[in-house]
Design a protein around this motif. Structure first.
Motif, short mmCIF file in Angstrom:
data_model
loop_
_atom_site.label_atom_id
_atom_site.label_comp_id
_atom_site.label_asym_id
_atom_site.label_seq_id
_atom_site.Cartn_x
_atom_site.Cartn_y
_atom_site.Cartn_z
N LYS A 49 10.60 18.26 12.87
CA LYS A 49 10.09 18.67 14.07
C LYS A 49 11.26 18.55 15.24
CE LYS A 49 6.62 17.93 17.63
NZ LYS A 49 5.51 17.18 18.18
N GLY A 50 11.78 17.38 15.10
CA GLY A 50 13.06 17.34 16.23
C GLY A 50 13.99 18.32 15.82
N GLU A 51 14.54 18.46 14.72
CA GLU A 51 15.70 19.49 14.41
C GLU A 51 15.37 21.19 14.99
OE1 GLU A 51 17.62 17.19 10.50
OE2 GLU A 51 15.66 18.21 10.28
N TRP A 52 13.87 21.12 14.54
CA TRP A 52 13.55 22.63 15.17
C TRP A 52 13.48 22.72 16.69
CZ3 TRP A 52 13.35 26.81 12.43
CH2 TRP A 52 13.09 26.80 11.10
N ILE A 53 13.06 21.68 17.04
CA ILE A 53 13.07 21.78 18.89
C ILE A 53 14.43 22.00 19.03
CG2 ILE A 53 12.88 20.40 20.73
CD1 ILE A 53 10.31 18.97 19.45
N ILE A 54 15.48 21.43 18.68
CA ILE A 54 17.03 21.57 18.89
C ILE A 54 17.20 23.05 18.54
CG2 ILE A 54 19.31 20.85 18.29
CD1 ILE A 54 18.18 18.03 17.96
N ILE A 55 17.05 23.62 17.41
CA ILE A 55 17.31 24.99 16.95
C ILE A 55 16.49 26.07 18.04
CG2 ILE A 55 16.81 26.60 15.24
CD1 ILE A 55 18.99 24.44 14.39
N PHE A 56 15.39 25.73 18.38
CA PHE A 56 14.81 26.55 19.23
C PHE A 56 15.31 26.62 20.62
CE2 PHE A 56 11.12 26.68 16.27
CZ PHE A 56 11.01 27.96 15.97
N ILE A 57 15.59 25.64 21.09
CA ILE A 57 16.26 25.52 22.64
C ILE A 57 17.66 26.20 22.48
CG2 ILE A 57 17.60 23.82 23.83
CD1 ILE A 57 15.58 21.85 23.22
N LEU A 58 18.52 26.05 21.28
CA LEU A 58 19.78 26.75 21.26
C LEU A 58 19.45 28.17 20.97
CD1 LEU A 58 21.67 24.44 18.70
CD2 LEU A 58 21.97 24.63 21.02
N ILE A 59 18.61 28.57 19.97
CA ILE A 59 18.46 30.07 20.06
C ILE A 59 17.96 30.66 21.37
CG2 ILE A 59 16.83 31.69 19.02
CD1 ILE A 59 16.84 30.10 16.48
N GLY A 60 17.07 29.89 22.00
CA GLY A 60 16.51 30.39 23.34
C GLY A 60 17.58 30.53 24.41
N GLY A 61 18.51 29.42 24.42
CA GLY A 61 19.64 29.30 25.28
C GLY A 61 20.74 30.61 24.96
N MET A 62 20.82 30.81 23.71
CA MET A 62 21.81 31.97 23.20
C MET A 62 21.45 33.19 23.72
SD MET A 62 24.79 31.96 21.79
CE MET A 62 25.33 32.88 23.04
N LEU A 63 20.23 33.55 23.30
CA LEU A 63 19.74 34.79 23.63
C LEU A 63 19.35 34.97 25.19
CD1 LEU A 63 16.90 35.19 21.08
CD2 LEU A 63 19.40 36.17 20.81
N SER A 64 18.97 33.98 25.91
CA SER A 64 18.94 34.03 27.43
C SER A 64 20.47 34.37 27.94
CB SER A 64 18.59 32.75 28.09
OG SER A 64 17.14 32.71 27.49
N LEU A 65 21.60 33.65 27.67
CA LEU A 65 22.78 33.68 28.20
C LEU A 65 23.20 35.19 27.76
CD1 LEU A 65 24.85 32.13 29.78
CD2 LEU A 65 25.53 31.17 27.54
N GLU A 66 23.00 35.48 26.58
CA GLU A 66 23.26 36.87 26.18
C GLU A 66 23.00 37.90 27.35
OE1 GLU A 66 25.94 39.37 25.09
OE2 GLU A 66 25.86 37.56 23.77
N LEU A 67 21.58 37.74 27.60
CA LEU A 67 20.94 38.71 28.47
C LEU A 67 21.57 38.58 29.92
CD1 LEU A 67 17.26 38.23 27.40
CD2 LEU A 67 18.65 40.32 27.25
N ILE A 68 21.94 37.44 30.26
CA ILE A 68 22.62 37.07 31.55
C ILE A 68 23.97 37.99 31.70
CG2 ILE A 68 23.67 35.36 33.04
CD1 ILE A 68 21.10 33.38 32.42
N ASN A 69 24.68 37.77 30.29
CA ASN A 69 25.82 38.28 30.32
C ASN A 69 25.66 39.73 30.65
OD1 ASN A 69 28.78 38.50 30.06
ND2 ASN A 69 28.00 39.15 27.61
#
Length: 118
Positions: A49-69
């Motif tokens: 569960k903890g690893e999935w949380i980290i993965i989802f945070i990274l995915i969400g951050g990456m996609l969000s940052l790409e949209l901001i870019n």
């Protein structure tokens, strides 16, 4: 006070922005492909569960940052149609932010997956 119509419209506009970016930006499509690969690898690896949380945070951050870019690139192109050194610097800095986050995400992914594979 609370306007449901405005709220629903804001979600509609946000969704349109995401869809437009997916249709027009190859980098976000690459990140979506990487997301699918990571999700499949996570399922096959049996992340906790903890690893999935980290993965989802990274995915969400990456996609969000790409949209901001993408948004920054569009605004810069709008206000500076010709080539301008400051416009280039702004776009390069936004792309650099994506690169930094992608690099850190990859390192964290390696730290999560490698011990489980070896």
């Amino acid at each position: 006070m609370f306007n449901l119509r405005k709220l629903l419209l804001s979600f509609k506009f946000a969704f349109e922005g995401i869809v437009h970016s997916i249709k027009t930006e190859q980098n976000i499509r690459f990140h979506l492909l990487a997301t699918m690969v990571v999700m499949i690898a996570g399922l096959l690896t049996g992340l906790d569960k903890g690893e999935w949380i980290i993965i989802f945070i990274l995915i969400g951050g990456m996609l969000s940052l790409e949209l901001i870019n993408t948004a920054i690139e569009r605004v810069v192109d709008l206000v500076s149609p010709g080539w301008q050194p400051l416009a280039k610097q702004a776009k390069d800095a936004a792309a650099g932010a994506v690169l930094v986050f992608a690099t850190i995400s990859a390192i964290i992914g390696i730290l999560i997956f490698l011990p489980k594979w070896f």
